[in-house]
Design an enzyme around this catalytic site. Structure first.
Site, mmCIF file in Angstrom:
data_model
loop_
_atom_site.group_PDB
_atom_site.id
_atom_site.type_symbol
_atom_site.label_atom_id
_atom_site.label_comp_id
_atom_site.label_asym_id
_atom_site.label_seq_id
_atom_site.Cartn_x
_atom_site.Cartn_y
_atom_site.Cartn_z
ATOM 1 N N GLU A 7 0.524 -0.673 0.000
ATOM 2 C CA GLU A 7 -0.309 0.516 0.105
ATOM 3 C C GLU A 7 1.293 1.370 0.183
ATOM 4 O O GLU A 7 -0.148 2.451 -0.653
ATOM 5 C CB GLU A 7 -0.735 -0.378 1.277
ATOM 6 C CG GLU A 7 -2.340 1.244 0.947
ATOM 7 C CD GLU A 7 -3.036 1.076 2.146
ATOM 8 O OE1 GLU A 7 -3.146 1.657 2.387
ATOM 9 O OE2 GLU A 7 -3.417 -0.112 2.350
ATOM 10 N N LYS A 8 2.003 1.143 0.708
ATOM 11 C CA LYS A 8 2.816 2.363 0.759
ATOM 12 C C LYS A 8 4.522 2.119 0.230
ATOM 13 O O LYS A 8 4.432 1.044 0.877
ATOM 14 C CB LYS A 8 2.819 3.031 2.208
ATOM 15 C CG LYS A 8 1.365 3.292 2.362
ATOM 16 C CD LYS A 8 0.461 3.873 3.930
ATOM 17 C CE LYS A 8 -0.090 4.049 4.302
ATOM 18 N NZ LYS A 8 -0.924 2.565 4.641
ATOM 19 N N ASP A 101 -2.651 -2.805 3.667
ATOM 20 C CA ASP A 101 -3.154 -3.501 4.408
ATOM 21 C C ASP A 101 -4.409 -4.185 4.847
ATOM 22 O O ASP A 101 -5.218 -4.229 4.310
ATOM 23 C CB ASP A 101 -4.301 -1.482 4.768
ATOM 24 C CG ASP A 101 -2.710 -0.640 5.416
ATOM 25 O OD1 ASP A 101 -1.706 -1.217 5.819
ATOM 26 O OD2 ASP A 101 -2.900 0.891 5.696
ATOM 27 N N ASP A 103 -7.511 -4.858 5.436
ATOM 28 C CA ASP A 103 -8.622 -4.222 5.808
ATOM 29 C C ASP A 103 -9.311 -3.906 4.508
ATOM 30 O O ASP A 103 -9.092 -4.299 3.195
ATOM 31 C CB ASP A 103 -8.572 -2.802 6.575
ATOM 32 C CG ASP A 103 -8.145 -2.031 5.939
ATOM 33 O OD1 ASP A 103 -7.770 -1.672 4.891
ATOM 34 O OD2 ASP A 103 -7.734 -0.478 6.367
ATOM 35 N N TYR A 318 -1.194 -3.295 13.630
ATOM 36 C CA TYR A 318 -1.743 -2.086 12.708
ATOM 37 C C TYR A 318 -3.319 -1.586 14.034
ATOM 38 O O TYR A 318 -3.738 -2.213 14.602
ATOM 39 C CB TYR A 318 -3.113 -3.696 12.373
ATOM 40 C CG TYR A 318 -3.846 -2.853 11.101
ATOM 41 C CD1 TYR A 318 -3.033 -1.878 10.201
ATOM 42 C CD2 TYR A 318 -5.250 -2.625 11.038
ATOM 43 C CE1 TYR A 318 -4.130 -1.185 9.218
ATOM 44 C CE2 TYR A 318 -5.704 -2.292 9.712
ATOM 45 C CZ TYR A 318 -5.109 -1.476 9.560
ATOM 46 O OH TYR A 318 -6.363 -0.729 8.228
ATOM 47 N N ARG A 320 -5.717 0.229 13.190
ATOM 48 C CA ARG A 320 -7.492 0.548 12.679
ATOM 49 C C ARG A 320 -8.475 -0.162 12.824
ATOM 50 O O ARG A 320 -8.950 -1.336 12.091
ATOM 51 C CB ARG A 320 -7.058 1.609 11.439
ATOM 52 C CG ARG A 320 -6.887 2.185 10.837
ATOM 53 C CD ARG A 320 -6.694 2.897 8.908
ATOM 54 N NE ARG A 320 -5.052 3.798 9.045
ATOM 55 C CZ ARG A 320 -5.409 4.632 8.274
ATOM 56 N NH1 ARG A 320 -6.857 4.948 8.790
ATOM 57 N NH2 ARG A 320 -4.631 5.729 8.210
#
Length: 660
Positions: A7-8, A101, A103, A318, A320
């Site tokens: 993702e990053k 991530d 999710d 993590y 979130r």
């Protein structure tokens, strides 16, 4: 080649070190038969209305509703360079591992690119809860089949497209309605932001409508066993309100006169041993609430810090997450985590050596695990706290103390309630004696341990009282008090209200359904929603308090209840859960949303929306209200009936009014 799509960039570098991708390329890292590349968050975005038809570039009620038949996405200009890298590597890959991530949003970021680029090869899912090497190696040994997480993508797509349908259509609808009344402000409407704003308007009106009611208390100082203690007069009969407070000043004055001297006889003593278990590890909302309360941090700042502790410092799992509980399988990692905490901060070693690591607190419970992620806890590897900022260290300290508390004794105290009689007047004294400090020694200020600071300040240690014992009255004091209005929301308390939405829903059937949901919005979006309400001019922030603006009142008073009702929005969140579980097709959900939007546009197109602000000047041509516009030569006023009427008023004093 096996391609890992992250993702990053920071996430990609962490995974690359473990899988042996050490050779640097432009936008990727590679090794023998392996390559790691990354997105920069969402690199694709849903196209605006004008991409479907150029006429939509101008806002008109005649164009609504705008319902795409075939949804289009486009590459964001800011990430176009990296997108080309990802697209090229997808074309070369024989196998793809989604490593974004763990999710819904992470799934959407990866799969929307796969779909756009036409990737059709094998897919696996790397499911990470922490980015330290040990956690990555563990996850690599337990890769999920791609199909197992596919419906996370559809759930995220449902949210994204529903947000687009509501945002694009209803923002245009209510902005155009406002323009008819001479207002030039964009009236942004959102699936989650509007119900969140509704909560603040309800609260503000409750504050404005509140009428203070006076009441009186009599505090009596008594003496027994060589010690003084305080008791309160307990008024009886029709002189009290629903909360048992005296509302008759004359009766309070009479009680004061009777309680200034003499004795009070103890009529009953009740001692209860209270045992408080340690608080659960943090979920994201609880961490944001605590940082708002204790440090005055905004909810977005806390989210960013928690993300940094996870991504940059590899210090925590993590963040979130909606769930504060921990999987029972992680009990075996406890000694390793505690050892890592000692290496991270040697000043904690004396405390850590006193822990009982065999204790199994309420936090370890597979049955109560909800969603894909567990509570926020430290990782199994030492972190370098010298590289943390002051605020990062504050947040990390909260997280580690919550974890350490799981291995400490319960906080135990004796709560004593003594009832006394003073010539027919009833007195009540409450005392607290700590027996086992337990886990509360971790929280020296008791900021998060005590829910009621005022009650904490008034806690006292009562002498050893016995029924029938006489206590001398030393003095009495009359206190004139008044009821208090509700408090305005802070960022933290608004976020809490969004999460615990069932608490503010009145319909009993709906309330029962919502008890099991996580409210409106997600851990990933609530902070940005609150920030957006402030940026759009709907909320003012003074100190820590949030208050709705006149535009907020106007919008909430105009939009129909089904748009602003938090309960309805939470029901939509339940629909997302059904999609994630594979029980509701994405197409079925979007069809229902489209029909609903069409009906709303039809019902609301003739409404009026009036904002409490200075009236606009009349059009010099047709006398309709004017509205402010920005032109290439600066701001000017134009007729709200444009293009039918083209009357203009210049805002420059040097130019005269002109007509067209």
């Amino acid at each position: 080649m096996r391609l890992f799509l992250c993702e990053k960039p920071s996430q990609g570098k962490d995974i690359a070190r473990v899988v042996g991708a050490t050779q640097r390329g432009t936008g990727y890292l590679s090794g023998p038969e392996v390559c790691v590349t990354w997105c920069i968050g969402h690199m694709l975005e849903t196209c605006p209305p004008e991409a479907y038809n150029p006429i939509y570039k101008s806002w008109s009620l005649d164009h609504l509703p705008i319902i795409p038949e075939d949804w289009k996405v486009e590459v964001k200009p800011k990430t176009a360079t990296q997108f080309k890298v990802v697209k090229k590597l997808l074309g070369q890959a024989k196998e793809l591992v989604i490593a974004t991530d763990a999710d819904r949003e992470g799934e959407l970021i990866a799969r929307e690119i796969m779909e756009y680029c036409g990737y059709r090869g094998p897919v696996h899912r790397l499911w990470l809860s922490a980015l330290n090497p040990e956690s990555i190696r563990k996850a690599l040994l337990a890769l999920k089949p791609g199909q197992e997480t596919f419906y996370l993508y559809h759930a995220a797509l449902a949210r994204s497209r529903a947000d687009w349908l509501i945002g694009m259509n209803l923002t245009r609808l209510f902005t155009l309605i406002a323009r008819r009344c001479g207002h030039d402000q964009v009236m942004s409407v959102g699936r989650v932001q509007t119900p969140a704003l509704y909560l603040t308007v309800i609260r503000e009106r409750a504050i404005n409508d509140f009428v203070k009611q006076p009441y009186w208390e009599v505090e009596v100082t008594l003496r027994a066993e060589g010690a003084e203690f305080m008791a309160k007069w307990k008024p009886q009969g029709n002189i009290v309100d629903a909360e048992g407070r005296c509302i008759d000043r004359a009766q309070a004055d009479q009680a004061l006169r009777q309680l200034t001297h003499g004795q009070a006889m103890v009529t009953a003593v009740d001692v209860e041993r209270v045992s408080e278990r340690p608080p659960l590890p943090f979920d994201m909302a609880a961490l944001q609430e605590q940082c708002d309360h204790q440090f005055g941090m905004g909810v977005e700042e806390t989210l960013n810090i928690a993300q940094s502790l996870y991504e940059t410092h590899k210090a925590t799992h993590y963040p979130r997450t909606e769930c504060p509980y921990l999987p029972e399988s992680m009990l075996k990692e406890v000694p390793t985590v505690i050892a890592a905490l000692g290496k991270t901060d040697p000043s904690f070693v004396p405390l850590l050596q006193k822990l009982d690591l065999t204790v199994r607190s309420q936090a370890w419970d597979d049955v109560k695990l909800a969603g894909p992620h567990h509570g926020i806890i430290p990782t199994t590897e030492a972190a370098d706290i010298s590289k943390m900022s002051e605020n990062e260290l504050k947040v990390y300290d909260l997280i580690r103390r919550r974890y350490i508390a799981q291995f400490m004794p319960h906080h135990e105290y004796n709560r004593t309630v003594a009832m006394l009689d003073a010539t027919g007047m009833v007195l009540k004294a409450v005392g607290k004696q700590i027996v086992v400090p337990g886990w509360k020694v971790l929280f020296t200020r008791d900021v998060e341990a005590e829910g009621d600071e005022q009650a904490q300040q008034k806690s006292q240690h009562l002498p050893n009282l016995q029924s029938g014992q006489a206590c001398g009255i030393q003095s009495a004091e009359l206190k004139s008090l008044s009821t208090s209005p509700p408090r305005r929301f802070t960022e933290g308390t608004l976020l809490k209200a969004m999460k615990n939405i069932a608490d503010v829903v009145e319909d009993p059937r709906l309330k029962a359904k919502l008890k099991a949901t996580t409210g409106i919005g997600t851990q990933a979006t609530r902070a940005s929603i609150i920030k957006g309400l402030m940026q759009r001019g709907y909320l003012d922030k003074k100190g820590r308090s949030l208050s709705p603006t006149s535009a907020a009142f106007a919008l909430i008073d105009t939009v129909p209840s089904m748009v602003k009702d938090p309960g309805m929005t939470a029901i939509w969140e339940q629909a997302s859960d059904e999609i994630e579980a594979g029980r509701m097709p994405l197409e079925t959900f979007l069809k229902g949303q489209s029909v609903w939007i069409g009906k709303l546009v039809e019902q609301c197109s003739q409404l009026t929306l009036s904002i409490d602000q200075p009236p606009s000047p009349p059009c010099p041509t047709c006398s309709a209200p004017m509205r402010k516009r920005n032109g290439k030569n600066g701001p000017f006023m134009s007729c709200s009936k444009y293009p039918e009427c083209k009357g203009i008023l210049s805002l420059s004093p040097a130019k005269k009014t002109r007509k067209q």
